[in-house]
Design a protein around this motif. Structure first.
Motif, PDB file in Angstrom:
ATOM      1  N   ALA A   1      38.796  59.369  31.461  1.00 31.25           N
ATOM      2  CA  ALA A   1      39.683  59.482  32.988  1.00 31.25           C
ATOM      3  C   ALA A   1      39.935  57.709  33.650  1.00 31.25           C
ATOM      4  N   SER A   2      38.855  57.328  33.355  1.00 26.48           N
ATOM      5  CA  SER A   2      37.609  56.607  33.797  1.00 26.48           C
ATOM      6  C   SER A   2      38.687  54.978  33.014  1.00 26.48           C
ATOM      7  N   SER A   3      38.507  55.573  31.737  1.00 26.33           N
ATOM      8  CA  SER A   3      39.686  54.868  31.252  1.00 26.33           C
ATOM      9  C   SER A   3      41.084  54.367  31.033  1.00 26.33           C
ATOM     10  N   GLN A   4      41.990  55.893  31.958  1.00 22.29           N
ATOM     11  CA  GLN A   4      42.767  55.938  31.986  1.00 22.29           C
ATOM     12  C   GLN A   4      43.011  54.797  34.220  1.00 22.29           C
ATOM     13  N   VAL A   5      41.989  55.134  34.642  1.00 27.30           N
ATOM     14  CA  VAL A   5      42.359  54.412  36.161  1.00 27.30           C
ATOM     15  C   VAL A   5      41.944  52.871  35.589  1.00 27.30           C
ATOM     16  N   MET A   6      41.295  52.339  34.897  1.00 25.35           N
ATOM     17  CA  MET A   6      41.120  51.065  34.514  1.00 25.35           C
ATOM     18  C   MET A   6      42.239  50.448  34.424  1.00 25.35           C
ATOM     19  N   ALA A   7      43.252  51.352  32.937  1.00 27.51           N
ATOM     20  CA  ALA A   7      43.997  50.764  32.475  1.00 27.51           C
ATOM     21  C   ALA A   7      45.373  50.418  33.990  1.00 27.51           C
ATOM     22  N   GLN A   8      45.397  51.424  34.643  1.00 24.57           N
ATOM     23  CA  GLN A   8      46.416  51.483  36.191  1.00 24.57           C
ATOM     24  C   GLN A   8      46.018  50.731  36.754  1.00 24.57           C
ATOM     25  N   SER A   9      45.026  50.241  37.064  1.00 23.32           N
ATOM     26  CA  SER A   9      44.469  49.190  38.180  1.00 23.32           C
ATOM     27  C   SER A   9      43.669  47.825  37.667  1.00 23.32           C
ATOM     28  N   SER A  10      43.575  46.052  38.009  1.00 24.58           N
ATOM     29  CA  SER A  10      43.475  45.769  38.639  1.00 24.58           C
ATOM     30  C   SER A  10      42.801  44.981  39.327  1.00 24.58           C
ATOM     31  N   VAL A  11      41.253  44.390  39.487  1.00 23.82           N
ATOM     32  CA  VAL A  11      41.245  43.321  40.452  1.00 23.82           C
ATOM     33  C   VAL A  11      40.641  42.578  40.296  1.00 23.82           C
ATOM     34  N   THR A  12      41.266  40.942  40.553  1.00 27.97           N
ATOM     35  CA  THR A  12      40.862  40.126  39.711  1.00 27.97           C
ATOM     36  C   THR A  12      40.296  38.685  40.623  1.00 27.97           C
ATOM     37  N   LEU A  13      39.286  38.042  40.456  1.00 27.55           N
ATOM     38  CA  LEU A  13      38.426  37.003  41.204  1.00 27.55           C
ATOM     39  C   LEU A  13      38.544  35.776  40.693  1.00 27.55           C
ATOM     40  N   TYR A  14      39.707  35.077  41.424  1.00 27.53           N
ATOM     41  CA  TYR A  14      40.294  33.767  41.586  1.00 27.53           C
ATOM     42  C   TYR A  14      39.169  33.058  42.727  1.00 27.53           C
ATOM     43  N   GLY A  15      40.432  31.052  41.963  1.00 30.24           N
ATOM     44  CA  GLY A  15      39.558  30.425  43.105  1.00 30.24           C
ATOM     45  C   GLY A  15      40.163  29.158  42.728  1.00 30.24           C
ATOM     46  N   LEU A  16      40.301  28.091  43.595  1.00 24.88           N
ATOM     47  CA  LEU A  16      40.441  26.494  43.184  1.00 24.88           C
ATOM     48  C   LEU A  16      39.616  25.802  44.307  1.00 24.88           C
ATOM     49  N   ILE A  17      39.615  24.429  43.710  1.00 28.41           N
ATOM     50  CA  ILE A  17      37.924  23.371  44.128  1.00 28.41           C
ATOM     51  C   ILE A  17      39.257  22.025  43.794  1.00 28.41           C
ATOM     52  N   ASP A  18      39.798  21.295  44.911  1.00 30.74           N
ATOM     53  CA  ASP A  18      40.058  20.454  45.139  1.00 30.74           C
ATOM     54  C   ASP A  18      40.197  19.503  45.626  1.00 30.74           C
ATOM     55  N   THR A  19      38.953  18.503  45.612  1.00 24.15           N
ATOM     56  CA  THR A  19      38.319  17.116  46.758  1.00 24.15           C
ATOM     57  C   THR A  19      38.861  15.696  45.886  1.00 24.15           C
ATOM     58  N   SER A  20      38.388  15.343  46.332  1.00 24.28           N
ATOM     59  CA  SER A  20      39.062  13.409  46.219  1.00 24.28           C
ATOM     60  C   SER A  20      38.247  12.650  46.737  1.00 24.28           C
ATOM     61  N   VAL A  21      37.896  11.384  46.327  1.00 27.68           N
ATOM     62  CA  VAL A  21      37.546  10.234  47.532  1.00 27.68           C
ATOM     63  C   VAL A  21      38.232   8.948  48.059  1.00 27.68           C
TER      64      VAL A  21
END
Length: 374
Positions: free
Chosen positions: A15-35
């Motif tokens: 059951a857990s495998s089936q739930v994992m296959a149907q759902s997803s959560v992604t952590l993401y990000g971006l860093i842009d810096t300059s002088v």
């Protein structure tokens, strides 16, 4: 007993495998810096040059969580929580809102489209970003058109749907004010045709302030690619009623936290604007992909402003060029140079989308930066 326990364990795992296959959560990000080096920065002792370390030319730093759950039958539940931060100090950006960049939940259907609820990018802003060579940028000098369009809107219901190469987006942002549904309300719609080579479309917006005064705006834009060369062009026409006012940042006042500019004050003082302000903005750009890793571009932006103050006109102009080199799929470095010019009444306009230079008509800027995605 052991067989029963094993069977139960295997059932839970399945059951857990089936739930994992149907759902997803992604952590993401971006860093842009300059002088960055700029001339003509207003101070109490006059206008001076400045060297600073800060956010980059393209994007404000952010991190976020996005997720989807397959509900079956072509339906999905979706969400996004995105927080901006200051790369130099680590403080929360976007008026101190924890998820001030985006915060929404919604439902998506493969046939009927996607419906989202929460704080979201404006439809007109998103359309402009889609026909801009750097997706509207991040420096004041390469992104000042966002003062005309606004960027993000609280209390927003957003609907999107694709019809083959055609796309439609419609938005309603409630002012959440007692006594009238029009106070602080914003309505937006955008449509485009995109076949991979040509993108062509239009968008429109109307916003109402606390007293029912209007901002009315429309935009036309296109992007066209021929082998390694891509051309961009877009137009924005913005009309603001005299006295049009934006709520204070970080509050729940009407139109707060949108990045829109008001039309109440002039160089003569608070509440001295008695005329409708018109911004007629035009931008054009060319970008060339020399190699898979190296891209160069040049952009020119011009805004003719009628009734900066009653009967007075002005203009704002910026030209900038960039070279971007990809070190990897997720990391690039870049160099940028720009020149901005104010003329007429825009030299002292408190509502200028590029602000004032403290007296001079020109500002030069140059920067080197790095951007990383994760």
């Amino acid at each position: 007993m052991n067989k029963i326990k094993l069977a139960c364990y295997l059932s839970v795992c399945a059951a857990s495998s089936q739930v994992m296959a149907q759902s997803s959560v992604t952590l993401y990000g971006l860093i842009d810096t300059s002088v960055r080096y700029t001339t003509s920065n207003p101070t109490t002792s006059g206008s001076h040059s400045k060297i600073s370390l800060g956010e980059g030319a393209f994007n404000g730093p952010r991190w976020g969580l996005t997720g989807t759950e397959d509900l079956g039958g072509g339906n999905s539940a979706i969400f996004r929580l995105e927080s901006g931060f200051n790369i130099v100090s680590g403080k929360i950006d976007q008026q101190g809102q924890l998820f001030g960049r985006q915060a929404y939940v919604g439902l998506s259907n493969t046939t009927f489209g996607t419906l989202k609820f929460g704080r979201q990018y404006g439809a007109l802003y998103s359309f402009v970003a889609s026909v801009d060579p750097i997706s509207a940028g991040n420096y004041s000098e390469d992104a000042w058109e966002t003062g005309l369009t606004g960027v993000r809107y609280d209390n927003t219901v957003d609907y999107t749907k694709n019809f083959g190469p055609f796309s439609l987006e419609a938005q309603y942002s409630s002012g959440n004010q007692s006594g009238s549904t029009s106070i602080g309300r914003t309505m937006q719609v955008a449509g485009a045709y995109d076949n991979g080579t040509l993108r062509l479309g239009a968008a429109a917006q109307q916003s109402k302030d606390v007293a029912g005064r209007s901002l009315t705006m429309f935009s036309l834009g296109t992007k066209y690619s021929v082998q390694k060369l891509t051309a961009y062009a877009y137009y924005i026409n913005s009309l603001k009623d005299p006295g049009f006012t934006i709520g204070a940042a970080g509050t729940s006042d009407p139109l707060a936290n949108t990045s829109l500019l008001s039309n109440a004050n002039t160089v003569f003082g608070p509440n001295t604007q008695t005329s409708e302000r018109r911004d007629s903005f035009l931008a054009g750009a060319l970008a060339y992909q020399f190699t898979p890793a190296l891209r160069v571009l040049a952009t020119y932006m011009y805004d003719h402003v009628s009734n900066v103050s009653p009967g007075a006109t002005g203009s704002v102009q910026t030209a900038y060029a960039m070279a971007i080199y990809n070190l990897s799929v997720r990391t690039d470095v870049y160099a940028e140079v720009d020149r901005s010019h104010l003329s007429g009444a825009s030299l002292t306009d408190p509502n200028s989308p590029l602000a004032s230079f403290g007296g001079p008509a020109n500002r030069w800027g140059a920067s080197i930066g790095m951007r990383h995605r994760f």
